[in-house]
Design a protein around this motif. Structure first.
Motif, mmCIF file in Angstrom:
data_model
loop_
_atom_site.group_PDB
_atom_site.id
_atom_site.type_symbol
_atom_site.label_atom_id
_atom_site.label_comp_id
_atom_site.label_asym_id
_atom_site.label_seq_id
_atom_site.Cartn_x
_atom_site.Cartn_y
_atom_site.Cartn_z
ATOM 1 N N GLU A 136 0.821 -1.218 0.000
ATOM 2 C CA GLU A 136 0.000 0.000 0.000
ATOM 3 C C GLU A 136 0.851 1.263 0.000
ATOM 4 O O GLU A 136 0.450 2.274 -0.540
ATOM 5 C CB GLU A 136 -0.924 -0.006 1.225
ATOM 6 N N ARG A 137 2.034 1.202 0.603
ATOM 7 C CA ARG A 137 2.871 2.395 0.756
ATOM 8 C C ARG A 137 3.727 2.687 -0.465
ATOM 9 O O ARG A 137 4.313 3.751 -0.563
ATOM 10 C CB ARG A 137 3.774 2.256 1.982
ATOM 11 N N GLY A 138 3.879 1.751 -1.349
ATOM 12 C CA GLY A 138 4.652 1.980 -2.559
ATOM 13 C C GLY A 138 6.135 1.667 -2.420
ATOM 14 O O GLY A 138 6.900 1.962 -3.318
ATOM 15 N N GLY A 139 6.577 1.080 -1.338
ATOM 16 C CA GLY A 139 7.981 0.725 -1.163
ATOM 17 C C GLY A 139 8.298 -0.686 -1.608
ATOM 18 O O GLY A 139 9.347 -1.222 -1.257
ATOM 19 N N LEU A 140 7.406 -1.273 -2.363
ATOM 20 C CA LEU A 140 7.551 -2.668 -2.779
ATOM 21 C C LEU A 140 8.763 -2.881 -3.692
ATOM 22 O O LEU A 140 9.442 -3.890 -3.592
ATOM 23 C CB LEU A 140 6.273 -3.141 -3.465
ATOM 24 N N LYS A 141 9.046 -1.905 -4.541
ATOM 25 C CA LYS A 141 10.160 -2.056 -5.495
ATOM 26 C C LYS A 141 11.484 -2.303 -4.773
ATOM 27 O O LYS A 141 12.306 -3.098 -5.226
ATOM 28 C CB LYS A 141 10.267 -0.821 -6.383
ATOM 29 N N LYS A 142 11.695 -1.632 -3.664
ATOM 30 C CA LYS A 142 12.940 -1.785 -2.909
ATOM 31 C C LYS A 142 13.129 -3.242 -2.482
ATOM 32 O O LYS A 142 14.200 -3.823 -2.665
ATOM 33 C CB LYS A 142 12.912 -0.874 -1.680
ATOM 34 N N PHE A 143 12.081 -3.845 -1.947
ATOM 35 C CA PHE A 143 12.181 -5.222 -1.482
ATOM 36 C C PHE A 143 12.281 -6.209 -2.645
ATOM 37 O O PHE A 143 12.955 -7.228 -2.542
ATOM 38 C CB PHE A 143 10.993 -5.581 -0.580
ATOM 39 N N ILE A 144 11.626 -5.891 -3.746
ATOM 40 C CA ILE A 144 11.725 -6.754 -4.931
ATOM 41 C C ILE A 144 13.160 -6.768 -5.444
ATOM 42 O O ILE A 144 13.719 -7.839 -5.727
ATOM 43 C CB ILE A 144 10.738 -6.304 -6.027
ATOM 44 N N PHE A 145 13.778 -5.595 -5.561
ATOM 45 C CA PHE A 145 15.163 -5.526 -6.016
ATOM 46 C C PHE A 145 16.110 -6.214 -5.044
ATOM 47 O O PHE A 145 17.076 -6.859 -5.455
ATOM 48 C CB PHE A 145 15.595 -4.080 -6.270
ATOM 49 N N GLN A 146 15.844 -6.085 -3.747
ATOM 50 C CA GLN A 146 16.660 -6.792 -2.756
ATOM 51 C C GLN A 146 16.558 -8.302 -2.958
ATOM 52 O O GLN A 146 17.557 -9.019 -2.905
ATOM 53 C CB GLN A 146 16.222 -6.433 -1.329
ATOM 54 N N MET A 147 15.352 -8.781 -3.180
ATOM 55 C CA MET A 147 15.146 -10.214 -3.357
ATOM 56 C C MET A 147 15.853 -10.716 -4.610
ATOM 57 O O MET A 147 16.528 -11.741 -4.581
ATOM 58 C CB MET A 147 13.638 -10.500 -3.423
ATOM 59 N N PHE A 148 15.716 -9.997 -5.719
ATOM 60 C CA PHE A 148 16.402 -10.389 -6.944
ATOM 61 C C PHE A 148 17.921 -10.322 -6.765
ATOM 62 O O PHE A 148 18.649 -11.172 -7.267
ATOM 63 C CB PHE A 148 15.958 -9.536 -8.135
ATOM 64 N N GLY A 149 18.396 -9.315 -6.038
ATOM 65 C CA GLY A 149 19.829 -9.214 -5.753
ATOM 66 C C GLY A 149 20.324 -10.389 -4.930
ATOM 67 O O GLY A 149 21.405 -10.934 -5.197
ATOM 68 N N LEU A 150 19.556 -10.791 -3.941
ATOM 69 C CA LEU A 150 19.931 -11.946 -3.127
ATOM 70 C C LEU A 150 19.977 -13.232 -3.956
ATOM 71 O O LEU A 150 20.852 -14.070 -3.761
ATOM 72 C CB LEU A 150 18.965 -12.104 -1.949
ATOM 73 N N ILE A 151 19.049 -13.365 -4.884
ATOM 74 C CA ILE A 151 19.045 -14.547 -5.752
ATOM 75 C C ILE A 151 20.298 -14.566 -6.626
ATOM 76 O O ILE A 151 20.951 -15.603 -6.768
ATOM 77 C CB ILE A 151 17.775 -14.589 -6.623
ATOM 78 N N ILE A 152 20.645 -13.437 -7.188
ATOM 79 C CA ILE A 152 21.836 -13.366 -8.041
ATOM 80 C C ILE A 152 23.096 -13.632 -7.217
ATOM 81 O O ILE A 152 23.998 -14.358 -7.659
ATOM 82 C CB ILE A 152 21.893 -12.014 -8.781
ATOM 83 N N LEU A 153 23.168 -13.076 -6.008
ATOM 84 C CA LEU A 153 24.317 -13.355 -5.138
ATOM 85 C C LEU A 153 24.391 -14.834 -4.763
ATOM 86 O O LEU A 153 25.485 -15.416 -4.728
ATOM 87 C CB LEU A 153 24.244 -12.498 -3.873
ATOM 88 N N ALA A 154 23.255 -15.438 -4.485
ATOM 89 C CA ALA A 154 23.234 -16.873 -4.156
ATOM 90 C C ALA A 154 23.697 -17.697 -5.354
ATOM 91 O O ALA A 154 24.438 -18.677 -5.195
ATOM 92 C CB ALA A 154 21.837 -17.296 -3.717
#
Length: 156
Positions: free
Chosen positions: A57-75
């Motif tokens: 609802e707050r619009g900060g979803l993109k930050k967490f999505i990019f973090q998740m994709f970054g973690l996948i790439i690092l893994a």
């Protein structure tokens, strides 16, 4: 979570239909070890999914999505480095020398699993924001109907 299980196990479900027993056994050995990245991603989503729901609802979803994709790439990168350094030793320790010839496919399996990992994140995000379910079910339907319609011959 049920939708994610279909994506995770779909290769195991149909592998015997495509390959002979020996090749299917080699694939299964690589799949067992290769799913480490899949289970890591699912575990991380257990942490991130509540955040996806909380910030939708707050619009900060993109930050967490990019973090998740970054973690996948690092893994993925970390897994490839571990495979390069001590992968053969770990693989043989887990499965024995009977499946040694399968080890050569493990780096490729990890790389090929990357789209699956991104799809799992997409499913989690779609579930959290309560949108995109139709795409998930269309993919599942087309994938499974494809195995009923297409004829595969054992071999390989």
């Amino acid at each position: 979570m049920l939708k994610i299980r279909f994506f995770v196990y779909e290769d195991d479900i149909f592998i015997k239909r495509i390959f002979n027993e020996h090749t299917a056994g080699l694939f299964a050995s690589v799949s067992i070890v290769g799913k480490v990245l899949v289970w890591l991603t699912i575990t991380l989503l257990g942490v991130y999914s509540p955040k996806f729901v909380a910030v939708k609802e707050r619009g900060g979803l993109k930050k967490f999505i990019f973090q998740m994709f970054g973690l996948i790439i690092l893994a993925e990168l970390g897994a490839q480095i571990v495979i390069f350094l001590i992968g053969r030793y770990l693989f043989l320790l887990l499965l024995g020398t009977k499946f040694e010839t399968a080890f050569q496919f493990l780096p490729n399996y990890f790389f090929a699993a990357l789209p699956l990992l991104f799809a799992i994140v997409f499913i989690s995000i779609a579930t959290a924001i309560e949108r995109g379910f139709l795409l998930i079910y269309i993919h599942l339907f087309c994938f499974y109907v494809g195995f009923l319609v297409l004829s595969f011959k054992g071999g390989g």
